[in-house]
Design an enzyme around this catalytic site. Structure first.
Site, PDB file in Angstrom:
ATOM      1  N   SER A  70      36.763  48.075  36.408  1.00 42.96           N
ATOM      2  CA  SER A  70      37.323  49.386  36.078  1.00 42.96           C
ATOM      3  C   SER A  70      38.559  49.259  35.182  1.00 42.96           C
ATOM      4  CB  SER A  70      37.711  50.110  37.361  1.00 42.96           C
ATOM      5  OG  SER A  70      38.655  49.335  38.064  1.00 42.96           O
TER       6      SER A  70
ATOM      7  N   TYR B  83      38.719  53.458  39.861  1.00 41.18           N
ATOM      8  CA  TYR B  83      37.401  53.882  40.340  1.00 41.18           C
ATOM      9  C   TYR B  83      37.420  54.052  41.864  1.00 41.18           C
ATOM     10  CZ  TYR B  83      34.848  52.688  35.970  1.00 41.18           C
ATOM     11  OH  TYR B  83      34.359  52.625  34.690  1.00 41.18           O
TER      12      TYR B  83
ATOM     13  N   CYS C  35      34.330  43.595  39.896  1.00 39.42           N
ATOM     14  CA  CYS C  35      34.967  44.762  40.518  1.00 39.42           C
ATOM     15  C   CYS C  35      34.291  44.958  41.868  1.00 39.42           C
ATOM     16  CB  CYS C  35      34.754  45.986  39.639  1.00 39.42           C
ATOM     17  SG  CYS C  35      35.355  47.522  40.370  1.00 39.42           S
TER      18      CYS C  35
ATOM     19  N   CYS D 294      39.843  43.258  46.093  1.00 38.80           N
ATOM     20  CA  CYS D 294      39.911  44.083  44.880  1.00 38.80           C
ATOM     21  C   CYS D 294      40.428  43.137  43.817  1.00 38.80           C
ATOM     22  CB  CYS D 294      40.871  45.252  45.059  1.00 38.80           C
ATOM     23  SG  CYS D 294      41.228  46.121  43.508  1.00 38.80           S
ATOM     24  N   THR D 295      39.770  43.100  42.667  1.00 36.30           N
ATOM     25  CA  THR D 295      40.113  42.073  41.679  1.00 36.30           C
ATOM     26  C   THR D 295      41.464  42.312  40.998  1.00 36.30           C
ATOM     27  OG1 THR D 295      38.675  43.255  40.134  1.00 36.30           O
ATOM     28  CG2 THR D 295      37.766  41.309  41.215  1.00 36.30           C
TER      29      THR D 295
HETATM   30  N1  DGL Z   1      39.347  46.087  40.510  1.00 33.74           N
HETATM   31  C1  DGL Z   1      38.531  46.958  41.247  1.00 33.74           C
HETATM   32  C2  DGL Z   1      37.967  46.338  42.509  1.00 33.74           C
HETATM   33  O1  DGL Z   1      37.823  45.146  42.577  1.00 33.74           O
HETATM   34  C3  DGL Z   1      38.908  48.360  41.547  1.00 33.74           C
HETATM   35  C4  DGL Z   1      40.030  49.068  41.045  1.00 33.74           C
HETATM   36  C5  DGL Z   1      39.847  50.557  40.970  1.00 33.74           C
HETATM   37  O2  DGL Z   1      40.135  51.278  41.915  1.00 33.74           O
HETATM   38  O3  DGL Z   1      39.410  50.969  39.912  1.00 33.74           O
HETATM   39  O4  DGL Z   1      37.629  47.039  43.423  1.00 33.74           O
END
Ligand code: DGL
Length: 249
Positions: free
Chosen positions: A9, A39, A70, A178-179
């Site tokens: 995202s 997201y 993600c 979460c990345t």
């Molecule tokens: N980096 C995303 C993940 O690993 C999410 C971040 C977002 O909320 O867009 O869930």
């Protein structure tokens, strides 16, 4: 050449891309949708639509396989994407579970609202071993990171709130589910009142991938131009890359 499509995202997946590109030479095509980030607070229908827009864009690059960098997209629509595009989609979330299972004790899954609401980590890990998986929704961490807030009281207060259960119960393992969170890994370590095992799934995933290519070509596409984004990418990436702002999907 191996053409690898990788997406998130926003900026979080750039840390996954960096771990990959450091270890494995390939043609990388990264898409970060920082125009529509986060997201994690969106509905399943919206996340699925946005993920489809991303893959439709990356399909122009003759992609051999995809890495969903993600967690939110992984747990929301990995099966839909696999079926729709009939290609291999490696997900950070499934890799994270594999990584986590290598450690003893209980876990805290620190993730977005959508990831926690899916209970993917809790159900999968507790289904495979006898342990407790605590869950913490870190609602505003992604926004802070995307805005370049990597230090200071606001960030510390947020981290303290999301880690309160870990500090209270001294949970052995913290999964950065979460990345975006590995970008503030040192901060997370600093706010813990005990020594926890912090699991960064990006490193595990990158070690699992093997390519035979002789050259690295790293293309990063972001949907919204911003100085904070350029600066953060520059800070995260340890290999050469070409950054383009595409202004939406
Ligand atoms: N980096 C995303 C993940 O690993 C999410 C971040 C977002 O909320 O867009 O869930």
């Amino acid at each position: 050449m191996t053409n690898i499509g990788i997406f998130d995202s926003g900026l979080g997946g750039v840390a996954v891309l960096n771990e990959l590109a450091k270890r494995n030479k390939a043609n990388y095509f990264y898409l970060g949708d920082n125009l529509r980030v986060p997201y994690g607070n969106r509905s399943k229908a919206e996340i699925t639509k946005f993920a489809t827009d991303i893959v439709d864009f990356l399909e122009n690059y003759d992609i051999d396989y995809y890495i969903i960098a993600c967690n939110t997209i992984s747990v929301t629509c990995k099966d839909y994407l696999r079926e729709k595009y009939a290609k291999k989609f490696i997900t950070i979330a499934e890799m994270a579970v594999e990584a986590a299972l290598g450690f003893e004790g209980d876990y805290l899954a620190l993730a977005t609202k959508a990831t926690i609401d899916s209970h993917f980590y809790k159900n999968t890990i507790e289904g495979k071993k006898s342990c407790h998986v605590y869950e913490s929704k870190a609602i505003d961490l992604v926004n802070l990171i995307e805005a370049g807030v990597l230090d200071g009281k606001t960030l510390n207060d947020s981290i303290d709130e999301y880690l309160s259960i870990a500090n209270e119960k001294q949970i052995a393992n913290i999964i950065l589910a979460c990345t975006h969170y590995p970008i503030i890994k040192d901060k997370i370590r600093e706010r813990l009142s005990y020594k926890a095992n912090i699991i960064d799934p990006a490193v595990y995933l990158a070690e699992k991938i093997r390519t035979d290519d002789m050259e690295n070509v790293v293309n990063i596409f972001m949907t919204k131009e911003s100085q904070e984004t350029s600066d953060l990418i520059n800070k995260i990436m340890e290999v050469d890359y070409k950054l383009s702002f595409i202004g939406g999907l």
